[in-house]
Enzyme design. Structure first.
Site, PDB file in Angstrom:
ATOM      1  N   ALA A  30       0.936  -1.249   0.151  1.00  0.00           N
ATOM      2  CA  ALA A  30       0.025  -0.036  -0.017  1.00  0.00           C
ATOM      3  C   ALA A  30       0.911   1.230  -0.067  1.00  0.00           C
ATOM      4  O   ALA A  30       2.183   1.287   0.348  1.00  0.00           O
ATOM      5  CB  ALA A  30      -0.962  -0.063   1.285  1.00  0.00           C
ATOM      6  N   GLU A  40       4.504  -5.390   7.053  1.00  0.00           N
ATOM      7  CA  GLU A  40       3.544  -4.408   7.805  1.00  0.00           C
ATOM      8  C   GLU A  40       3.831  -4.390   9.137  1.00  0.00           C
ATOM      9  O   GLU A  40       3.621  -3.105   9.712  1.00  0.00           O
ATOM     10  CB  GLU A  40       1.930  -4.736   7.694  1.00  0.00           C
ATOM     11  N   GLU A  65      -0.710  -9.316  -1.044  1.00  0.00           N
ATOM     12  CA  GLU A  65      -1.973  -9.684  -0.800  1.00  0.00           C
ATOM     13  C   GLU A  65      -2.684  -9.598  -2.061  1.00  0.00           C
ATOM     14  O   GLU A  65      -3.624 -10.361  -2.449  1.00  0.00           O
ATOM     15  CB  GLU A  65      -2.570  -8.710   0.208  1.00  0.00           C
ATOM     16  N   GLY A 113       0.483  -5.274   0.573  1.00  0.00           N
ATOM     17  CA  GLY A 113      -0.557  -5.280  -0.075  1.00  0.00           C
ATOM     18  C   GLY A 113      -0.129  -5.772  -1.656  1.00  0.00           C
ATOM     19  O   GLY A 113      -1.074  -6.190  -2.366  1.00  0.00           O
TER      20      GLY A 113
END
Ligand code: 3H9
Length: 714
Positions: free
Chosen positions: A63, A130, A110, A107
């Site tokens: 992200a 993270e 993911e 992300g």
């Protein structure tokens, strides 16, 4: 299609390319672009499969971390964004394939786990880092990873955040195929071929959310979660997010997929708004911000450093030489006697052997590194070294003599660096005919381990030498922070007040182990008095003797350490200092020290009293802040975040507090100033509030605001 995501066709395969350099973060616009691609190729009868790939050097690094600050400040709302993409990829009626090179982090991993398949170059890495930002994966990572890799591995990856290689990911079942070849074109061709294969075969598409085979039973999982919690308590003392990561992975084993995703979202939110996450994100960007030197433009010439020479084979010199050898740079190490040289080389060998024993690298690797280090007692070969680093005893006369010698032998454009930790770099530079090439490279002990490198800019140091030093720091795996030339530079200048206050507290009646306990509980690796014992109390004693001006007439000076040293208690190395040490270096409170402190207090008229934990914490920690503010104001650090990065990487300041200056911002500078004024009223001189601190409080600003203003001004 937007410019952040490019859609193209390779025969029957739709290719979605993320084009958001440098690391293809999932910034606003990227998730939408991916989703549009999935929809477009889903509706295209000629397309049989969809590949998603990162343009440039990497897949998706996660992200966009910059967005988190906007969410926590209320500037932006968090939308479904990535979840919609992941469900879109998984729900696609055509096979979706993630093609991974570089890093699939956070992300990114993911997103790839939303795909039906993942292929990767052998050089790729995947991970859920993270936790290092104080959060948990917030886009189904904690629910999908255990389904692919198994609970135990997913726990480790989420709770500690370390990446794994593509090969390991393949063995674990995260990656379906390793693509032959090393380049981007190989990956794209391999992924397209894979997509054609799976696109041609019938049968249901594998969905990670439905793969429950590796989730284990409660009986199997109980000891795994208990072990993970114990591991985190030991390795991540004081951290919040590792435990939340464990909780989220646990939810994958106890709840249906969709419920698990909801639980993950709650935990993600809790972490994102925590002060620890803000501090760790501050440290992430800070580590990158310190590379920017306002008056040294990006295109400043950086000299190539292909060979090095180090003078001094003591603990520091040896560690510094190892840094060069570790990255394949041949290094000469010079001593005055064969005996000192042999001793130094022996220490280097032992350090390497320890790493081999621990499995950090192979014997062959160690042999290669040792072969890059040339021990000698002469200056032979110095004429071709690109950098010469002086690491001799901390004494000005000796340093000047060495620099005058280096000046005669080093090649014309070599970097001439001193590893001084306190001395005036301009005075050292003046011993040469080329002060513009002289700079301080202040390594921290053990130099081959500690990440910090304070780079000390002298009055005449050229921009090229600064730029070269900053680049070199990265090459040898250090975080280089540029500092100005004041006594102790930034780190040690602040460390003086920090340790001074700890001593004052002991003299005022706080128990030695209580002072250390409070700072340890604050999150530091070790309390300030135990650190003194580890480093050797004689070091500070020598500095105080050599610099009578450090404690001007009429100011309170710390007495305890001088008395300890004069009683032969130099710290761990003499078996006694603030504590008594047993043969295994076990630390014990010593009534003799308590008695000495009582005597000192009586002699010096210091009232002994009960001291509360919060006073101990504030006197020790806020002394750093007040001195840091002075350093900033005097221009010896470029930004407050530079000070934070120094303290996080060189002084064991707890990362989840973000560094002393960020911590002060978190507490509130008005509260910090009020406390400092209180201490000033009670203890006088040393607690005069730094003018910058007063100015910021008056303007309702923080140190971070100050940094931002400086950045926009210059
Ligand atoms: C996440 O994914 C949460 C999810 O679960 C979803 C929740 C909904 N964002 O490090 P470099 C910038 S959390 C924004 O020097 P390298 C960086 O600041 C995220 N910016 O390169 C720098 O900018 P500048 C999980 C980012 O080659 C520039 O890119 N992911 C991001 O040495 C170059 O970076 C992570 O934690 C980002 N995600 O190392 C991975 N990443 O040039 C974080 C980088 O202005 N990133 N930037 O200073 C890294 O670990 C390293 O950057 C990486 C490359 C290894 C990828």
């Amino acid at each position: 299609m937007n410019e952040l995501v490019i859609h193209s066709r390779q025969g029957s395969v739709g290719v979605i390319t993320i084009n958001n350099p440098p690391v293809n973060a999932l910034s606003p616009g990227v998730p939408q672009g991916i989703l549009e691609g999935v929809d477009k190729y889903g509706a295209d009868d000629e397309v049989r499969a969809i590949v998603i790939i990162g343009g440039g050097r990497t897949f998706i690094a996660g992200a966009d971390i910059k967005e988190f600050g906007k969410i926590t400040s209320g500037e932006k709302k968090r939308g479904p964004g990535l979840h919609t993409v992941i469900y879109g990829l998984e729900g696609s009626s055509k096979p979706t394939i993630a093609a991974i090179h570089g890093t699939a982090f956070g992300g990114g991993l993911e997103t790839s786990m939303g795909c039906h398949y993942r292929v990767a170059l052998v050089s790729a890495k995947v991970g859920q880092p993270e936790v290092k930002l104080g959060i948990i994966p917030g886009a189904q990572g904690t629910q999908r990873l255990p389904r692919l890799a198994g609970v135990e591995k997913a726990l480790e990856m989420c709770a500690l955040g370390a990446p794994i290689s593509a090969t390991a990911a393949h063995e674990l079942g995260i990656v379906d195929r390793i693509i032959d070849g090393g380049g981007y074109d190989d990956l794209l061709a391999g992924a397209v071929a894979f997509a054609e294969e799976v696109g041609a075969s019938a049968g249901p598409l594998p969905k990670v959310s439905e793969r429950n085979g590796k989730l284990g039973t409660p009986q199997e999982n109980a000891p795994i979660f208990a072990a993970a919690r114990a591991m985190v308590a030991k390795k991540r003392r004081g951290y919040f997010a590792p435990l939340k990561n464990i909780e989220a992975v646990e939810a994958s084993t106890t709840l249906p997929f969709d419920e698990g995703v909801k639980r993950e979202a709650e935990l993600f939110q809790e972490c994102l708004f925590s002060s620890q996450s803000k501090a760790l994100i501050h440290a992430f960007f800070g580590e990158r911000a310190v590379r920017k030197i306002p008056d040294v433009p990006k295109d400043t010439l950086v000299k190539k450093i292909a060979s090095a020479a180090v003078i001094g084979a003591g603990t520091m010199g040896g560690g510094i030489a190892m840094n060069y050898a570790n990255v394949g740079i041949p290094v000469i190490i010079k001593e005055t006697s064969q005996e000192a040289l042999d001793r130094g080389m022996n220490t280097i060998r032992k350090n390497y052997e320890r790493s081999v024993k621990r499995g950090r690298f192979t014997q062959e690797f160690m042999d290669q590194r040792m072969a890059l280090i040339t021990p000698q007692t002469s200056y032979d070969g110095f004429e071709s070294a690109d950098i010469v680093v002086e690491a001799v005893f901390e004494e000005m006369g000796l340093k000047k003599k060495i620099f005058a010698e280096i000046d005669k032998v080093a090649k014309a454009d070599a970097v001439l660096a001193s590893n001084t930790s306190t001395l005036n770099i301009d005075e050292i530079a003046a011993a040469t005919t080329r002060p513009e090439q002289v700079i301080g490279h202040h390594f921290f002990s053990p130099a081959n381990v500690m990440r910090l490198l304070e780079i000390v800019r002298g009055e005449k140091t050229s921009k090229e030498i600064v730029a070269t030093s900053m680049a070199l720091a990265r090459t040898i795996g250090k975080v280089g922070v540029l500092v100005g030339n004041c006594h102790g530079f930034v780190g040690n200048r602040m460390f003086g007040p920090y340790r001074r206050e700890a001593q004052f507290l002991a003299e005022e009646g706080a128990a030695v182990s209580e002072i250390d306990r409070v700072i340890y509980e604050f999150g530091a690796a070790m309390g300030p008095l135990a650190v003194g014992d580890l480093a050797g109390l004689d070091v500070g004693w020598r500095v105080r003797k050599g610099n009578p001006g450090l404690f001007p007439e009429g100011t309170r000076r710390p007495l305890a350490e001088d008395r300890l040293v004069e009683a032969g208690r130099h710290g761990q190395k003499t078996g006694a200092g603030w504590y008594r040490y047993d043969e295994n270096r076990g630390r014990h409170d010593d009534p003799e020290v308590t008695a000495l402190l009582t005597t000192i207090a009586a002699e010096a008229n210091i009232e002994q009293r009960e001291i509360a934990d919060d006073e101990i914490r504030d006197r020790v920690i806020l002394s750093l802040v007040n001195e840091g503010a002075r350093i900033l104001e005097e221009g010896f650090a470029l930004r407050s975040v530079d000070i934070d990065i120094i303290y996080l990487n060189g002084y064991g300041f707890p990362p989840f507090r973000g560094g002393p200056m960020f911590y002060a911002d978190t507490v509130g500078l008005d509260k910090v100033l009020a406390r400092i004024e209180e201490f000033h009223a009670a203890h006088g001189h040393w607690w005069r509030p730094a003018p910058l601190l007063k100015e910021l409080v008056g303007a309702g600003k923080t140190f971070s605001d100050w940094d931002k203003e400086r950045a926009s001004a210059g």
